[in-house]
Each structure stands twice: as structure tokens, then as C-alpha cells.
Design a protein around this motif. Structure first.
Motif, short mmCIF file in Angstrom:
data_model
loop_
_atom_site.label_atom_id
_atom_site.label_comp_id
_atom_site.label_asym_id
_atom_site.label_seq_id
_atom_site.Cartn_x
_atom_site.Cartn_y
_atom_site.Cartn_z
N VAL A 64 0.86 -1.19 0.00
CA VAL A 64 0.00 0.00 0.00
C VAL A 64 0.89 1.23 0.00
O VAL A 64 1.75 1.37 0.88
CB VAL A 64 -0.92 0.04 1.23
CG1 VAL A 64 -1.78 1.31 1.21
CG2 VAL A 64 -1.82 -1.19 1.27
N VAL A 65 0.74 2.09 -0.99
CA VAL A 65 1.43 3.38 -1.01
C VAL A 65 0.51 4.36 -0.28
O VAL A 65 -0.57 4.70 -0.77
CB VAL A 65 1.70 3.84 -2.46
CG1 VAL A 65 2.32 5.23 -2.46
CG2 VAL A 65 2.62 2.85 -3.16
N MET A 66 0.95 4.81 0.90
CA MET A 66 0.06 5.50 1.83
C MET A 66 0.48 6.94 2.11
O MET A 66 1.61 7.20 2.53
CB MET A 66 0.04 4.72 3.16
CG MET A 66 -0.86 5.30 4.23
SD MET A 66 -2.59 4.86 3.97
CE MET A 66 -2.54 3.13 4.50
N ASP A 67 -0.44 7.87 1.90
CA ASP A 67 -0.25 9.25 2.33
C ASP A 67 -0.43 9.31 3.84
O ASP A 67 -0.99 8.39 4.45
CB ASP A 67 -1.26 10.15 1.61
CG ASP A 67 -0.99 11.63 1.83
OD1 ASP A 67 0.13 11.97 2.28
OD2 ASP A 67 -1.89 12.44 1.56
N VAL A 68 0.02 10.39 4.48
CA VAL A 68 -0.09 10.50 5.93
C VAL A 68 -1.30 11.32 6.35
O VAL A 68 -2.14 10.88 7.12
CB VAL A 68 1.20 11.10 6.54
CG1 VAL A 68 1.02 11.35 8.03
CG2 VAL A 68 2.38 10.17 6.31
N ARG A 69 -1.40 12.52 5.81
CA ARG A 69 -2.48 13.42 6.22
C ARG A 69 -3.67 13.26 5.28
O ARG A 69 -3.63 13.73 4.14
CB ARG A 69 -1.98 14.85 6.22
CG ARG A 69 -0.84 15.08 7.20
CD ARG A 69 -0.32 16.48 7.13
NE ARG A 69 0.76 16.71 8.08
CZ ARG A 69 1.43 17.85 8.20
NH1 ARG A 69 1.14 18.87 7.41
NH2 ARG A 69 2.39 17.97 9.09
N MET A 70 -4.71 12.61 5.79
CA MET A 70 -5.90 12.35 4.98
C MET A 70 -7.15 12.47 5.84
O MET A 70 -7.08 12.36 7.06
CB MET A 70 -5.83 10.95 4.36
CG MET A 70 -4.75 10.75 3.34
SD MET A 70 -4.82 9.10 2.60
CE MET A 70 -4.45 8.07 4.03
N PRO A 71 -8.30 12.68 5.22
CA PRO A 71 -9.55 12.78 5.98
C PRO A 71 -10.06 11.41 6.43
O PRO A 71 -9.52 10.38 6.03
CB PRO A 71 -10.52 13.41 4.96
CG PRO A 71 -10.00 12.94 3.63
CD PRO A 71 -8.50 12.93 3.78
N VAL A 72 -11.10 11.43 7.27
CA VAL A 72 -11.80 10.26 7.79
C VAL A 72 -10.89 9.47 8.74
O VAL A 72 -11.19 9.30 9.92
CB VAL A 72 -12.34 9.34 6.68
CG1 VAL A 72 -13.17 8.20 7.29
CG2 VAL A 72 -13.16 10.12 5.66
N LEU A 73 -9.78 8.95 8.21
CA LEU A 73 -8.80 8.21 9.01
C LEU A 73 -7.43 8.53 8.43
O LEU A 73 -7.21 8.37 7.23
CB LEU A 73 -9.08 6.71 8.92
CG LEU A 73 -8.28 5.80 9.87
CD1 LEU A 73 -8.74 6.02 11.31
CD2 LEU A 73 -8.47 4.34 9.48
N ASP A 74 -6.50 9.01 9.28
CA ASP A 74 -5.19 9.40 8.74
C ASP A 74 -4.35 8.17 8.40
O ASP A 74 -4.67 7.04 8.76
CB ASP A 74 -4.45 10.35 9.68
CG ASP A 74 -4.07 9.71 11.01
OD1 ASP A 74 -3.73 8.50 11.04
OD2 ASP A 74 -4.10 10.40 12.04
N GLY A 75 -3.26 8.42 7.68
CA GLY A 75 -2.43 7.34 7.21
C GLY A 75 -1.74 6.56 8.31
O GLY A 75 -1.43 5.37 8.14
#
Length: 219
Positions: free
Chosen positions: A54-65
Motif C-alpha cells: 500500500v502506497v500511503m499518504d499520511v495526512r488524509m480525511p476520515v482516518l489518517d495514514g
């Protein structure tokens, strides 16, 4: 031919997510099996699609990375997924927390495509993406937060020699440097590293460094 590495791309910025997907899908040995814009969707798709990475961003809505990484790759997860964190900040505290949550490495978003592709392939093999010096800088920056306050070393299943190797890993030394320091072969070092990871139930060298700092095994 072996099956392509299955990749899930998670980033809340559509342009970045599309760019990552395009770059990855252009490789014959890589395949994007899904994409999403928040951590909760990443967790759900991870369970449905069973990606290799999984290539994952850190700052995201709903649930962070970070929390998404913990749910996908953290301790106790029955079928953990390898996570490669991407961030706009070098040696960011968020990246450190993601590594503690179970991520196998990180890249900066402005890294060239070749580094992204190499990172995915590296993480897919089960290896950590961070080189020893970067690992040392990253964990060392936050070491004060994770060292035990009582100053006592924990009970450990490691032999004195394995503890010695673990301390050298945490000091940022590569296998060749450890071999030179202990006057042993690199193959012997690899054996020690494998035993350490197995005994401590750790995935890679990144987690080994975090373990060493967290348990007060390094100064």
C-alpha cells in the motif's frame, strides 16, 4: 513470468493519486489494483483486495495514514500488508509515528519516479526501504520520546552477541560495517539479523531500531 506486485494507492489529492497510479501501472512488474482518498477506504480495500504493497499518504480525511497503517500492518494484525508511506516532510514526526505503526519505509512525494518504483519493489520483498543512516536520523530524532523512563533494560530473548548486533543496527551500521566491527562475515551478520527479527517478532531493521530505542538498549 512471476505475477506482478499488486499495489494499492491511497492519497487524498486526486492529481497526486492519479500520477502515482500512472507511474506504477506503466511498469510490467507492478499493477495498481485499487486507489482511494482516505485511510478508512485504504483499510477496507486492503482487506478486500489483498495488495502486496500500500502506497500511503499520511495526512488524509476520515482516518489518517498513521492509524490506517496500524490497522493494516501493525502488531497483532492477522494478515499484515506492507505499507510504504509517502510524505511532503523529510524526517517528519508523522513519518516516525507511521513507522512505529508498522510501515516498512517512507519516501518524499517529490522523489523521482525511479525511487518510488524501487521503493515499492523493495518493500514488496519484505525489506525495509530506509538505509541505515536515514533510519538512525529518523529514530534518533524522537528517541527521547520512546526511551523507557526507569532506565532499566528489559528482559530479552537475545543472546549477548545478538544484543551487540542489535545495538550496531540501531547505531546506523550496515551489514558490512557490522561485519567489520565484529570481525565476522557478512553472511554471519545476516544470520544474526534474521534471528533477532524472529525472536523479537519484528518485520525489518526499521522496527529493530525502534525496538532498541524504545527498550533503552542504546544510549
Amino acid at each position: 513470468m512471476s505475477a506482478p506486485i499488486r499495489v494499492l494507492v491511497c492519497d487524498d489529492q486526486v492529481l497526486i493519486r492519479t500520477g502515482l497510479t500512472t507511474i506504477i501501472d506503466a511498469q510490467p512488474d507492478l499493477e495498481v489494483v485499487g486507489e482511494c482518498g482516505d485511510g478508512q477506504s485504504a483499510v477496507e480495500l486492503g482487506g478486500e483486495l489483498h495488495p502486496d504493497v500500500v502506497v500511503m499518504d499520511v495526512r488524509m480525511p476520515v482516518l489518517d495514514g498513521i492509524e490506517a497503517t496500524r490497522l493494516l500492518a501493525g502488531a497483532g494484525v492477522p494478515h499484515p500488508v506492507k505499507v510504504l508511506v509517502v510524505t511532503t516532510f523529510n524526517l517528519d514526526e508523522y513519518v516516525y509515528e507511521a513507522l512505529r505503526a508498522g510501515a516498512s519505509g517512507f519516501l518524499l512525494k517529490d522523489a523521482p519516479p525511479s525511487q518510488l518504483l524501487n521503493g515499492i519493489r523493495t518493500v514488496a520483498t519484505g525489506a525495509a526501504l530506509l538505509d541505515p543512516e536515514v533510519t538512525r536520523q529518523l529514530v534518533g530524532r524522537y528517541a527521547a520520546r520512546i526511551r523507557p523512563t526507569d532506565g532499566e533494560a528489559p528482559d530479552t530473548p537475545l543472546t549477548p552477541r545478538e544484543l551487540e548486533v542489535l545495538r550496531l543496527i540501531a547505531d546506523g551500521q550496515s551489514n558490512s560495517e557490522i561485519a567489520a566491527s565484529l570481525v565476522i562475515s557478512q553472511e554471519t551478520v545476516k544470520t544474526f539479523v534474521s534471528r533477532i527479527l524472529t525472536k523479537l517478532d519484528l518485520r525489518d531493521r526499521v522496527q529493530a531500531v525502534v525496538y532498541a530505542y524504545r527498550h533503552g538498549l542504546v544510549a
